[in-house]
Design a protein around this motif. Sequence first.
Motif, PDB file in Angstrom:
ATOM      1  N   ILE A 141       0.862  -1.174   0.000  1.00 60.51           N
ATOM      2  CA  ILE A 141       0.000   0.000   0.000  1.00 60.51           C
ATOM      3  C   ILE A 141       0.900   1.225   0.000  1.00 60.51           C
ATOM      4  O   ILE A 141       1.783   1.360   0.854  1.00 60.51           O
ATOM      5  N   ILE A 142       0.716   2.112  -0.969  1.00 57.98           N
ATOM      6  CA  ILE A 142       1.570   3.283  -1.156  1.00 57.98           C
ATOM      7  C   ILE A 142       0.826   4.531  -0.696  1.00 57.98           C
ATOM      8  O   ILE A 142      -0.274   4.819  -1.186  1.00 57.98           O
ATOM      9  N   CYS A 143       1.437   5.275   0.230  1.00 59.12           N
ATOM     10  CA  CYS A 143       0.831   6.494   0.769  1.00 59.12           C
ATOM     11  C   CYS A 143       1.627   7.702   0.279  1.00 59.12           C
ATOM     12  O   CYS A 143       2.710   7.983   0.817  1.00 59.12           O
ATOM     13  N   PRO A 144       1.143   8.425  -0.725  1.00 60.60           N
ATOM     14  CA  PRO A 144       1.868   9.605  -1.201  1.00 60.60           C
ATOM     15  C   PRO A 144       1.930  10.693  -0.136  1.00 60.60           C
ATOM     16  O   PRO A 144       1.113  10.726   0.796  1.00 60.60           O
ATOM     17  N   GLY A 145       2.892  11.595  -0.292  1.00 58.17           N
ATOM     18  CA  GLY A 145       3.001  12.728   0.615  1.00 58.17           C
ATOM     19  C   GLY A 145       2.332  13.963   0.047  1.00 58.17           C
ATOM     20  O   GLY A 145       1.787  13.950  -1.055  1.00 58.17           O
ATOM     21  N   GLY A 146       2.392  15.044   0.823  1.00 57.10           N
ATOM     22  CA  GLY A 146       1.797  16.297   0.394  1.00 57.10           C
ATOM     23  C   GLY A 146       1.335  17.167   1.543  1.00 57.10           C
ATOM     24  O   GLY A 146       0.371  17.923   1.414  1.00 57.10           O
ATOM     25  N   SER A 147       2.032  17.065   2.677  1.00 60.94           N
ATOM     26  CA  SER A 147       1.771  17.932   3.832  1.00 60.94           C
ATOM     27  C   SER A 147       0.347  17.812   4.364  1.00 60.94           C
ATOM     28  O   SER A 147      -0.166  18.731   4.998  1.00 60.94           O
ATOM     29  N   PHE A 148      -0.330  16.713   4.092  1.00 60.21           N
ATOM     30  CA  PHE A 148      -1.719  16.490   4.487  1.00 60.21           C
ATOM     31  C   PHE A 148      -2.656  17.516   3.849  1.00 60.21           C
ATOM     32  O   PHE A 148      -3.764  17.737   4.333  1.00 60.21           O
ATOM     33  N   CYS A 149      -2.192  18.124   2.741  1.00 63.23           N
ATOM     34  CA  CYS A 149      -3.010  19.114   2.038  1.00 63.23           C
ATOM     35  C   CYS A 149      -3.340  18.678   0.614  1.00 63.23           C
ATOM     36  O   CYS A 149      -4.289  19.184   0.011  1.00 63.23           O
ATOM     37  N   TYR A 150      -2.556  17.765   0.065  1.00 62.61           N
ATOM     38  CA  TYR A 150      -2.747  17.208  -1.277  1.00 62.61           C
ATOM     39  C   TYR A 150      -1.868  15.980  -1.364  1.00 62.61           C
ATOM     40  O   TYR A 150      -1.102  15.678  -0.431  1.00 62.61           O
ATOM     41  N   LEU A 151      -1.940  15.247  -2.471  1.00 60.95           N
ATOM     42  CA  LEU A 151      -1.161  14.017  -2.621  1.00 60.95           C
ATOM     43  C   LEU A 151      -0.422  14.017  -3.951  1.00 60.95           C
ATOM     44  O   LEU A 151      -1.014  14.276  -5.000  1.00 60.95           O
ATOM     45  N   HIS A 152       0.884  13.675  -3.893  1.00 62.29           N
ATOM     46  CA  HIS A 152       1.687  13.513  -5.109  1.00 62.29           C
ATOM     47  C   HIS A 152       1.387  12.115  -5.685  1.00 62.29           C
ATOM     48  O   HIS A 152       2.151  11.166  -5.484  1.00 62.29           O
ATOM     49  N   VAL A 153       0.298  12.006  -6.404  1.00 63.08           N
ATOM     50  CA  VAL A 153      -0.207  10.686  -6.789  1.00 63.08           C
ATOM     51  C   VAL A 153       0.612   9.995  -7.882  1.00 63.08           C
ATOM     52  O   VAL A 153       0.430   8.807  -8.125  1.00 63.08           O
ATOM     53  N   LYS A 154       1.533  10.709  -8.519  1.00 62.65           N
ATOM     54  CA  LYS A 154       2.358  10.086  -9.563  1.00 62.65           C
ATOM     55  C   LYS A 154       3.752   9.745  -9.031  1.00 62.65           C
ATOM     56  O   LYS A 154       4.114   8.578  -8.930  1.00 62.65           O
ATOM     57  N   THR A 155       4.541  10.764  -8.661  1.00 65.05           N
ATOM     58  CA  THR A 155       5.936  10.526  -8.286  1.00 65.05           C
ATOM     59  C   THR A 155       6.080   9.803  -6.950  1.00 65.05           C
ATOM     60  O   THR A 155       7.115   9.217  -6.666  1.00 65.05           O
ATOM     61  N   GLU A 156       5.050   9.865  -6.099  1.00 63.29           N
ATOM     62  CA  GLU A 156       5.059   9.133  -4.838  1.00 63.29           C
ATOM     63  C   GLU A 156       3.889   8.154  -4.775  1.00 63.29           C
ATOM     64  O   GLU A 156       3.461   7.758  -3.702  1.00 63.29           O
ATOM     65  N   GLY A 157       3.409   7.791  -5.963  1.00 61.76           N
ATOM     66  CA  GLY A 157       2.260   6.898  -6.038  1.00 61.76           C
ATOM     67  C   GLY A 157       2.348   5.943  -7.207  1.00 61.76           C
ATOM     68  O   GLY A 157       2.947   4.867  -7.118  1.00 61.76           O
ATOM     69  N   ALA A 158       1.773   6.340  -8.345  1.00 59.38           N
ATOM     70  CA  ALA A 158       1.681   5.455  -9.505  1.00 59.38           C
ATOM     71  C   ALA A 158       3.048   5.014 -10.021  1.00 59.38           C
ATOM     72  O   ALA A 158       3.221   3.856 -10.436  1.00 59.38           O
ATOM     73  N   ASP A 159       4.044   5.912 -10.015  1.00 59.70           N
ATOM     74  CA  ASP A 159       5.380   5.541 -10.501  1.00 59.70           C
ATOM     75  C   ASP A 159       6.007   4.455  -9.621  1.00 59.70           C
ATOM     76  O   ASP A 159       6.693   3.555 -10.116  1.00 59.70           O
ATOM     77  N   VAL A 160       5.785   4.562  -8.320  1.00 55.11           N
ATOM     78  CA  VAL A 160       6.280   3.538  -7.392  1.00 55.11           C
ATOM     79  C   VAL A 160       5.565   2.213  -7.662  1.00 55.11           C
ATOM     80  O   VAL A 160       6.192   1.150  -7.705  1.00 55.11           O
ATOM     81  N   ALA A 161       4.257   2.281  -7.865  1.00 59.10           N
ATOM     82  CA  ALA A 161       3.467   1.072  -8.106  1.00 59.10           C
ATOM     83  C   ALA A 161       3.945   0.336  -9.351  1.00 59.10           C
ATOM     84  O   ALA A 161       4.104  -0.889  -9.343  1.00 59.10           O
ATOM     85  N   ARG A 162       4.194   1.075 -10.405  1.00 57.94           N
ATOM     86  CA  ARG A 162       4.608   0.429 -11.660  1.00 57.94           C
ATOM     87  C   ARG A 162       5.999  -0.191 -11.530  1.00 57.94           C
ATOM     88  O   ARG A 162       6.279  -1.231 -12.125  1.00 57.94           O
ATOM     89  N   TRP A 163       6.872   0.452 -10.773  1.00 51.68           N
ATOM     90  CA  TRP A 163       8.197  -0.132 -10.546  1.00 51.68           C
ATOM     91  C   TRP A 163       8.058  -1.439  -9.784  1.00 51.68           C
ATOM     92  O   TRP A 163       8.709  -2.442 -10.128  1.00 51.68           O
TER      93      TRP A 163
END
Length: 292
Positions: free
Chosen positions: A77-99
Motif C-alpha cells: 500500500i503506497i501512501c503519497p506525501g503532500g503535507s496532508f493538504c494534497y497528494l503527489h499521486v504520480k511521483t510518490e504513487g503510480a510511478d512507485v506502483a509500476r516499478w
Amino acid sequence: MKYTLIAFIFLAFAGAGHAQKVFAIWPGLAPGSESWKGQEEEDSSSIPGDPLAYNIVKPVLIFFPASPSIANGTSVIICPGGSFCYLHVKTEGADVARWLNKKGVSAFVLKYRVVHSETNHPMQEKNERMKDTANARRLLTPVVPMGIADAKQALAYVRKHAGELGVAPDKIGIIGFSAGGTLATASAFDYTVEDRPDFVAPIYAYVPPFLPMTVLKDAPPLFIAAATDDELHLVPMSIDLYSKWLTAGHSAEIHIYSKGGHGFGMNRQNQPSDTWIERFGDWLQVQGLLKK
C-alpha cells in the motif's frame, strides 16, 4: 460491519497502459468526516508532470496488480506525501506502483483524507496557510488521525479481500512518503491482527510526537530512506526510528543519502537518492518477499 467488494471504477492514469480498479475502503462515509462536502480534484499546473490530488472526501485504493506471470503474492500500500493538504499521486504513487509491478509485487495507491482546499491551487494555498502556524495546526490536527485511520483501514481491507485481489494475506506491506510516511510509521507501532503490516517503509517520513512509540514484540521489518539535505530536517526522525528497531532487536535497514532533498520520490535528480527504490527492491529480496 460486513461489506462486499465494491464494483470497480475505471480511471485513465497517464501512461498506465490499462485502466485501474478503484476500491472504496470504508463501508459508507469515512468516520469523522461524514459532514464533508465537495469533490476530489486534481491540480496538474503547480508541478508539471506531478499532478496533485486534493479535496479527498472518499478514501480509495487504486489497484496496480502485478502480471500473473510474475506475481509473487506480495503487495504494498503506497501512501503519497503532500503535507496532508494534497497528494503527489504520480511521483510518490503510480510511478512507485509500476516499478514494484516489474518485481512481481502488486500495489495499491492510497488516496487518504487531507485538509480541504478553498482554491484550485492547493500547493500555493498550503504555502500561504503555513505562514499562520496556529491556523495551520488547527486545520491539520483533526486531519492527521483521519489519514492514519485510512491507512489502517486500507491494510485491513486488502487483508480481508486478499483472495479476491490475488495477493497473499501475510505479505502485505505499506510504504509512505513525508506525510504519507506518518501513516506508514503509525501502522508499525499500533495495530491489530487485521491491520498489522507485514513490512513497513517510511521514506523521509514526518513522525509527529503524539504517535505511540513503543515497539511491539512482533513489530514488522522496517526499511527507511531519507536525505541529509532534507529541507524539512526530518532525518533525525528516521534515525530515531531505526534506533528503536535496533534496540528492540527487530529487522531494520536505513539509507541516509548525502543529497536528494525532501520529496525526491521517483524523481531523477542525478543525486545519490535516485537509487533508493533499487535498494528497496534489494531489501524486499532479502526479506524473501519476491519469491514466487
